[in-house]
Design an enzyme around this catalytic site. Sequence first.
Site, PDB file in Angstrom:
ATOM      1  N   ASN A 154       0.816  -1.227   0.000  1.00 49.65           N
ATOM      2  CA  ASN A 154       0.000   0.000   0.000  1.00 49.65           C
ATOM      3  C   ASN A 154       0.847   1.275   0.000  1.00 49.65           C
ATOM      4  OD1 ASN A 154       0.791  -0.263   2.691  1.00 49.65           O
ATOM      5  ND2 ASN A 154      -1.086   0.665   3.474  1.00 49.65           N
ATOM      6  N   GLY A 230       2.692  -5.167   7.812  1.00 49.22           N
ATOM      7  CA  GLY A 230       1.682  -5.998   7.164  1.00 49.22           C
ATOM      8  C   GLY A 230       0.604  -6.363   8.170  1.00 49.22           C
ATOM      9  N   SER A 231      -0.008  -7.531   7.973  1.00 47.30           N
ATOM     10  CA  SER A 231      -1.166  -7.877   8.812  1.00 47.30           C
ATOM     11  C   SER A 231      -0.736  -8.306  10.214  1.00 47.30           C
ATOM     12  CB  SER A 231      -1.961  -9.004   8.161  1.00 47.30           C
ATOM     13  OG  SER A 231      -1.249 -10.215   8.298  1.00 47.30           O
ATOM     14  N   GLY A 235       2.289 -10.776  11.436  1.00 52.68           N
ATOM     15  CA  GLY A 235       3.210 -10.175  12.404  1.00 52.68           C
ATOM     16  C   GLY A 235       3.320 -11.008  13.668  1.00 52.68           C
ATOM     17  N   GLU A 252       4.931  -3.325  12.298  1.00 49.90           N
ATOM     18  CA  GLU A 252       3.877  -2.323  12.107  1.00 49.90           C
ATOM     19  C   GLU A 252       2.707  -3.057  11.476  1.00 49.90           C
ATOM     20  OE1 GLU A 252       3.586   0.535  13.171  1.00 49.90           O
ATOM     21  OE2 GLU A 252       5.656   0.886  13.792  1.00 49.90           O
ATOM     22  N   CYS A 286      -2.864   2.010   6.315  1.00 45.72           N
ATOM     23  CA  CYS A 286      -2.952   1.512   7.697  1.00 45.72           C
ATOM     24  C   CYS A 286      -3.591   2.574   8.559  1.00 45.72           C
ATOM     25  CB  CYS A 286      -1.569   1.221   8.266  1.00 45.72           C
ATOM     26  SG  CYS A 286      -0.632   0.128   7.269  1.00 45.72           S
TER      27      CYS A 286
HETATM   28  C1  UN1 Z   1       0.324   3.455   5.912  1.00 41.66           C
HETATM   29  O1  UN1 Z   1      -0.829   3.786   6.103  1.00 41.66           O
HETATM   30  O2  UN1 Z   1       0.616   2.282   5.738  1.00 41.66           O
HETATM   31  O3  UN1 Z   1       0.330   8.960   7.479  1.00 41.66           O
HETATM   32  C2  UN1 Z   1       1.392   4.482   5.843  1.00 41.66           C
HETATM   33  C3  UN1 Z   1       0.089   8.511   6.365  1.00 41.66           C
HETATM   34  C4  UN1 Z   1       1.223   8.250   5.399  1.00 41.66           C
HETATM   35  C5  UN1 Z   1       1.828   6.931   5.656  1.00 41.66           C
HETATM   36  C6  UN1 Z   1       0.815   5.834   5.750  1.00 41.66           C
HETATM   37  N1  UN1 Z   1       2.223   9.288   5.525  1.00 41.66           N
HETATM   38  O4  UN1 Z   1      -1.055   8.274   6.017  1.00 41.66           O
END
Ligand code: UN1
Length: 497
Positions: A154, A230-231, A235, A252, A286
């Site tokens: 993503n 990832g998921s 993780g 993360e 994310c």
């Molecule tokens: C992510 O959502 O995997 O803060 C990263 C943000 C971006 C980075 C997102 N600068 O939405």
Amino acid sequence: MVTATPQYLNYINGTWKPARLGSFVVNTNPATGETLGHVTVSSAQEVSEAVGAAKDAQVSWCKVPAPVRGEYLYKIGELLKQRKEHLARTLTSEMGKVIDEARGEVQEAIDMAFFMGGEGRRLVGQTVPSELPNKHAMSLREPVGVAGLITPWNFPIAIASWKTLPAIVSGNTVVWKPASDTPALAYEFVKIFEEAGLPKGVVNLVYGSGGTVGEAMVEHPDIDIISFTGSSDTGSQINARAGELFKRVSLEMGGKNAIIVMNDADLDLAVDGIIWSAYGTTGQRCTACSRLIVHKNVKAAIEERLLERINQLTLGDGLDEAVDIGPVVNSEALQHINAYMNVAKKDGATLLCGGHITREGPLANGHYFKPTLFTDVTNDMRIAHEEIFGPVLSLIPVNDLDEAIQVNNSVDYGLSSAIYTNDTNKTFKAMHELNSGLVYINAGTIGAEIHLPFGGTKATGNGHRDSGIAALDVFAEWKSVYIDYSQKLQRAQIDNN
Ligand code: UN1
């Protein structure tokens, strides 16, 4: 294999080469279904080869002065800048985000290169007074060794930059497995490392599945640290196995981020932030907002404004500058999102708009899902807790700030939270009490900048952070050094008490 489209090969010890298996998988454009290229499929053998190269290279790379390592990052930053438009277009074609957002993502990698390049001249340790006379006390950062990096589709270049750049500026070498959906961006980024003149073996690229290549990386005794985005399921498996192997892991993972809108908020501002955070990147960040926690007095007004705005959103190929929302990444993701529609209806949520796959007209060959809004969602429903990772937003009405904070904090994840309010007391209460790694006041849940730590609490992470100077701690071993120049035995904690 002869094809008109590019072949993506591994990059091991400074050489581009196919994996031994000789098989390739197709890389497709999620907006159109068009074939973009073919990707070599690796096995544990290629992982071993890459780790061997990284291990050898690390011996001399860690002796290159850190400011000189930083100079490579500046070159990487310059090359990223020169190729920004090409990289952005490749990104949009490969994973679907709209072109403006793709440009923003490449900018995030550029920012990271210059920021981490500067860290080559800092890599700050501490010098502190000793408790004993004629004794010097300080701490230094040493590299961890070989870093195994597993990155998602993503943010295929931004998140790759968050991990590769602090790793190498700190004197580690890298084995990188990019997500299977975004091989072209990985190729482009590694080509830049190569052109920047990075010595061979410092960055190695191995294409393949998580089940084979990812697992081999976790198992390999010469990989000292794994950094994974990832998921939460994957993780957790990595964490368990790496724990048994005494291997450092930085994770993360998922999110179930919320925007709170209080009754004193600027509603127009809030609606701008909600649309951007929930439907930007087709809800596949994310940090995307998937819960909207609204004070009951402004619920009707927010619903009305959101519906008006959602109806104006254009779906399509993200290369078209007029498009607001691109496709989701692949058919599996599309089905995953779609399956939640029945879950939501069964649990009793009210669908206000969207709620289905669309193949209308030019969308026929892509993976498109209508921007979706559910209301009257209660906190016991599955859509209020599970990560959907698509353009689906659930509105949960609440009575006051305490209830809003309680609902916000009730999920398993803790990545990003936001609140719209014009009340200073509510602002500070929320800032302290929202349980997440990122908190936004009068802004949506997305848009983190690279020079602050990025990561989350609870099932989102395991205490480490990507980006910011915090990222350097992931890739460093702290060494504390005491130099006693008193020329006699001095006993800490004893002789000075
Ligand atoms: C992510 O959502 O995997 O803060 C990263 C943000 C971006 C980075 C997102 N600068 O939405």
